[in-house]
Design an enzyme around this catalytic site. Structure first.
Site: not given
Length: 721
Positions: A386, A588, A592
Site C-alpha cells: 500500500d 496499514d 487494506d
C-alpha cells in the site's frame, strides 16, 4: 540490609548477605536492582548468601547501589510481587541446582545395599511405566513407551543399570524443560517491550497515554479501526468488535453498553467508551499468552512435516530393537536401540528455533504469529505495498488548504480536523495536527460520524451533510458538482501532493493538499527486497495516477495501480495468486484489511489500524521498512536451520544407534550422548539469527555468506558433540 562488600571493581560489587535466600527473595533482589537505571546486571546466589551487581563505572552509580542495598530489608523482598509472571522465569541457578540435586540423590541411591537399591529404583520407575502404559492405552507408540521399555530392559541387567538410565533420562528432562521455559520467557519478554497506547477521557478531554498509565476505572475511547487495549465494560456507544484473536469467531460481534470487551480485539465499525475493569498490564500479558498458546495452529508445513516424521520414526525404533534382539540375543544392544529416539530432538529443537526467531523478530521490529508465516515469507515471490503510511512517511503534512464557495482557509481546515479526529490513518493525523499547530479548536462541532472505508468520512453539521475524502467519493459517489475547469485548477495546484476534498450540503468548500513524502529508506529497501529474491514488487493506492506515478518512480517500483478501492486491492491480490504468485501484502489501513486477509502472508505497519493488524499475519512494531528485509532474511535462515537440524538429528542419532548395536557404547552412554545432542541442537537453534552487520545493501553475495556461516556452525557443533 546489613551486609559486607566482599569484592569491589570499577562497575562491579559483590556482597555477602547475612543469611541465605529463598528463590522468591533471590528474584526479588535481582529485579529490585535491575529496576535501577545505573544497573546492567544483578545476580543472586541464594544458598551461598551472595549477590553481585554490575553498573555504570562511576562513583555516583556505585554510591547509588550501596545506598539501595543499605535501605533494603528482608521484609521488602518478601513483600515484592512481580510486575508480570515472566519475571519468575527459571534462572541458570535453577538448572544447576536441579542437576546437582538429581546427581546427589543418584549417588546416594547407588551406594545403598542391593536389596534397598532395587526396591528404590523399581519405585522410581513406576512413573515412567505409567506414562508408557497410558500412551499404549491411547494407541500411541511414542517416546514414553521407548523410555519405559528401556528402563524395563535395564532391570534385566541389574538395578544399577536401570538407575543409570533413569538418572540420564531425568537429566535430559531437566535440561530440556529449562531450555524450553527460558526460550518461551525470552519471547514473552520481548513482546512485552512493544509499546501500547490508549485514548482516555480526563477532565473533559481525550488524551493519548501509555498503557502503563491506565488504572481500573479509567474510561478509554475506542473508535473504528482501533484496538481495544484493556479488558473492560462498555459504558457508552456501540460497535462491531472483531474477537477472532481470542475466540476464533470469524465475524465481528455487536458490543454495547453493559457488555464486556477484551484486550487484543479490534473495533471494525462504530465507537465505544470502555471502563477499565482489570489490570491493563495483565491484559497485555494475557494477549501474549493467548498468542503463544495458539502456536499449534500456526505451525509451518515444514515444522509439521518434521514432527510427523518424528512420530512415525518411533515404531521403527521398536522394530529395530526387535530385530537386534532376535539376531544378537543381547539385551544390552536391544536396550541401546530404545535409548535413542528422533522425536525429542526434532520436536523440541524445531519449536525452540521458531520461538527464538519470534523473539529476535520482536527485537528487530516485527511480531510473527507462528512459524507458518515465516515459511510463507520465505516462499513469497511477489510483494505488494500500500502507498500511504506504508511506503510514504507515517507523518504526512498538510501542504496547502484551498477554500471554495465562501469558506475561509481556517474554516475549511477546522471542519476537516473535526471530522478526521481520532481516525486511524496517517492522513487523518496530518489534518488534525495542522489544525492544532494553528490553534484551531475543532471538537464537538458535529454529530456522530460515518467512516466510509477507503472513501472518506460523512457527518452532519447544523442539519447539513458534511463529507471529506477522495475525489471519487466526494465528486462521484456524493455527487458534489465541480466544473471541469475548476477541477483542472485543483489538480494544477497539487504538484505531486494528494488532494482531499471537503464538501458541505453538496457544495465544495475546500481542498486540502496532503504532502506524503516517501520514506527515506524506501528505495534502498525496495532494492534489497529484489536482491532477496522477490520477482515482482507492486504498489497500490487509492490516489490519482499522477501521484502514484511519482511515488513509484522515487521508490524504484516498476508496477503500480492507482485509483483503487478496497475491493480492487483484494481482487488484484486474488488475480496475482491465480497467476501462480505467492503474495506478501504490506498495508496499514482499514481499507487494506481485505487484501491483507487474502494474501498468502500479510504484514501490517506499526502505525496502522488495529483491524489491519488483526487481519495481518505479521505486525511491524516500528515504522522501519528495513524490518521487512530483516523478516525475509530471518525467514530464510530459519528455513535452513530447520532443515539442517533435521539432517543433523537423523544423522547423529543414527550413528548412536549403530554404535549401540555394535556394542561400542552402552545403553547409558547412548542416553547420555542422545540427550547431549538434543540439548546441543536446541542451544544452536536458540542462538541469534541475524548478525550485527549493516542490513543494506543486501545482495547475492551476502546471502551466500549467510548460508556458508550456517553450514560452518552446524559442522562445528557436530564436531563438538
Amino acid at each position: 540490609m546489613r551486609c559486607v562488600i566482599k569484592h569491589s571493581l570499577p562497575g562491579r560489587l559483590r556482597f555477602q548477605l547475612p543469611e541465605p535466600l529463598n528463590e522468591h527473595d533471590a528474584i526479588a533482589l535481582e529485579e529490585t536492582f535491575l529496576d535501577m537505571v545505573e544497573v546492567s546486571k544483578a545476580t543472586a546466589y541464594p544458598l551461598a548468601a551472595g549477590f553481585s551487581v554490575e553498573f555504570d563505572p562511576t562513583p555516583l552509580a556505585r554510591q547509588a547501589v550501596i545506598q539501595r542495598m543499605a535501605t533494603l530489608s528482608y521484609a521488602d523482598l518478601a513483600a515484592w510481587q512481580p510486575s508480570d509472571p515472566f519475571a519468575l522465569a527459571p534462572r541458570a541457578r535453577n538448572l544447576y541446582a536441579a542437576l546437582a540435586n538429581a546427581t546427589a540423590w543418584f549417588i546416594i541411591r547407588m551406594l545403598m545395599p542391593n536389596p534397598f537399591k532395587t526396591v528404590w529404583w523399581v519405585w522410581r520407575a513406576i512413573p515412567f511405566w505409567r506414562a508408557g502404559l497410558q500412551s499404549l492405552k491411547e494407541g500411541r507408540l511414542d517416546v514414553p513407551v521407548l523410555d519405559a521399555s528401556a528402563i524395563a530392559l535395564g532391570f534385566t541387567q541389574g538395578a544399577s543399570n536401570a538407575g543409570e538410565t533413569m538418572y540420564l533420562l531425568r537429566v535430559g528432562e531437566i535440561m530440556e524443560d529449562f531450555t524450553q521455559k527460558r526460550t518461551e520467557s525470552s519471547l514473552a519478554q520481548s513482546l512485552l517491550d512493544i509499546p501500547t497506547t490508549a485514548w482516555v477521557c480526563r477532565d473533559g478531554q481525550e488524551v493519548e497515554v501509555d498503557l502503563s498509565e491506565l488504572s481500573p476505572g479509567d474510561r478509554v475511547v475506542v473508535r473504528i479501526g482501533n484496538g481495544i487495549p484493556v479488558d473492560g465494560t462498555v459504558t457508552a456507544g456501540e460497535a462491531m468488535v472483531n474477537q477472532s484473536s481470542l475466540t476464533g469467531e470469524p465475524l465481528p460481534v455487536m458490543r454495547q453498553a453493559g457488555d464486556s470487551v477484551y484486550a487484543g480485539t479490534a473495533v471494525e465499525e462504530g465507537e465505544i467508551c470502555v471502563k477499565v475493569t482489570g489490570d491493563p498490564a495483565q491484559s497485555k500479558i494475557q494477549s501474549i499468552l493467548t498468542m503463544m498458546a495458539d502456536t499449534e495452529a500456526a505451525k509451518s508445513a515444514e515444522q509439521k512435516r518434521i514432527e510427523n516424521i518424528a512420530d512415525k520414526l518411533v515404531p521403527w525404533n521398536f522394530a529395530l530393537a526387535a530385530v537386534v534382539g532376535l539376531t544378537t540375543r543381547s539385551l544390552m544392544k536391544t536396550a541401546a536401540c530404545l535409548m535413542v529416539d528422533y522425536s525429542c530432538a526434532l520436536k523440541m529443537s524445531g519449536a525452540i528455533a521458531v520461538m527464538a526467531a519470534q523473539r529476535e523478530g520482536a527485537k528487530h521490529g516485527f511480531m510473527v504469529k507462528g512459524s507458518r508465516y515465516f515459511q510463507a515469507v520465505e516462499e513469497a515471490d511477489t510483494i505488494v505495498f500500500d502507498k500511504t503510511g506504508t511506503l510514504t512517511d507515517a507523518a504526512p503534512k498538510v501542504y496547502h488548504v484551498e477554500p471554495y464557495n465562501g469558506y475561509t482557509r481556517d474554516e475549511a481546515l477546522r471542519l476537516a480536523a473535526c471530522l478526521e479526529e481520532h481516525f486511524p490513518h496517517p492522513v487523518a493525523r496530518a489534518v488534525v495536527d495542522a489544525a492544532l499547530e494553528e490553534g484551531l479548536e475543532h471538537r464537538e462541532l458535529h454529530s456522530a460520524v460515518e467512516y466510509v472505508v477507503a472513501h472518506g468520512i460523512a457527518s452532519s453539521l447544523n442539519g447539513k451533510r458534511v463529507v471529506i475524502g477522495s475525489q471519487h467519493f466526494v465528486l462521484e459517489d456524493e455527487g458534489v458538482p465541480v466544473a471541469p475547469e475548476q477541477l483542472e485548477h485543483i489538480h494544477s495546484l497539487a504538484l505531486g501532493t494528494s488532494p482531499l476534498f471537503l464538501a458541505v450540503d453538496n457544495e465544495l468548500r475546500g481542498v486540502l493538499y496532503i504532502d506524503d513524502p516517501l520514506k527515506s529508506d524506501a528505495p534502498q529497501v525496495i532494492q534489497a527486497l529484489r536482491d532477496e529474491g522477490f520477482k515482482r514488487i507492486i504498489m497500490l493506492t487509492g490516489d490519482a495516477d499522477r501521484t502514484a506515478r511519482r511515488v513509484a518512480a522515487e521508490a524504484g517500483i516498476d508496477e503500480y495501480r492507482a485509483d483503487l478501492l478496497p475491493e480492487d486491492k483484494f481482487e488484484l491480490v486474488r488475480q496475482l495468486q491465480a497467476e501462480g504468485c505467492n503474495v506478501c501484502m504490506v498495508g496499514d489501513g482499514v481499507n487494506d484489511s481485505p487484501a491483507l486477509a487474502a494474501a498468502n502472508v500479510s504484514i501490517a505497519m506499526s502505525a496502522g489500524s488495529a483491524v489491519a493488524r488483526e487481519a495481518a499475519d505479521i505486525a511491524l512494531t516500528s515504522n522501519d521498512l528495513e524490518g521487512i528485509v530483516r523478516l525475509r532474511r530471518l525467514s530464510r535462515v530459519l528455513s535452513r536451520r530447520m532443515k539442517q537440524g533435521y539432517r543433523f538429528t537423523i544423522g547423529y542419532n543414527s550413528i548412536l544407534l549403530a554404535l549401540g548395536i555394535a556394542g561400542i557404547i552402552t545403553p547409558q552412554q547412548s542416553a547420555f550422548f542422545h540427550n547431549g545432542g538434543t540439548i546441543g541442537l536446541s542451544a544452536m537453534n536458540a542462538r541469534a539469527y541475524l548478525p550485527d552487520a549493516p542490513l543494506l545493501p543486501v545482495g547475492e553475495g551476502a546471502e551466500e555468506t549467510a548460508e556458508q556461516r550456517e553450514e560452518r556452525e552446524l559442522e562445528d557443533a557436530t564436531t563438538a558433540l
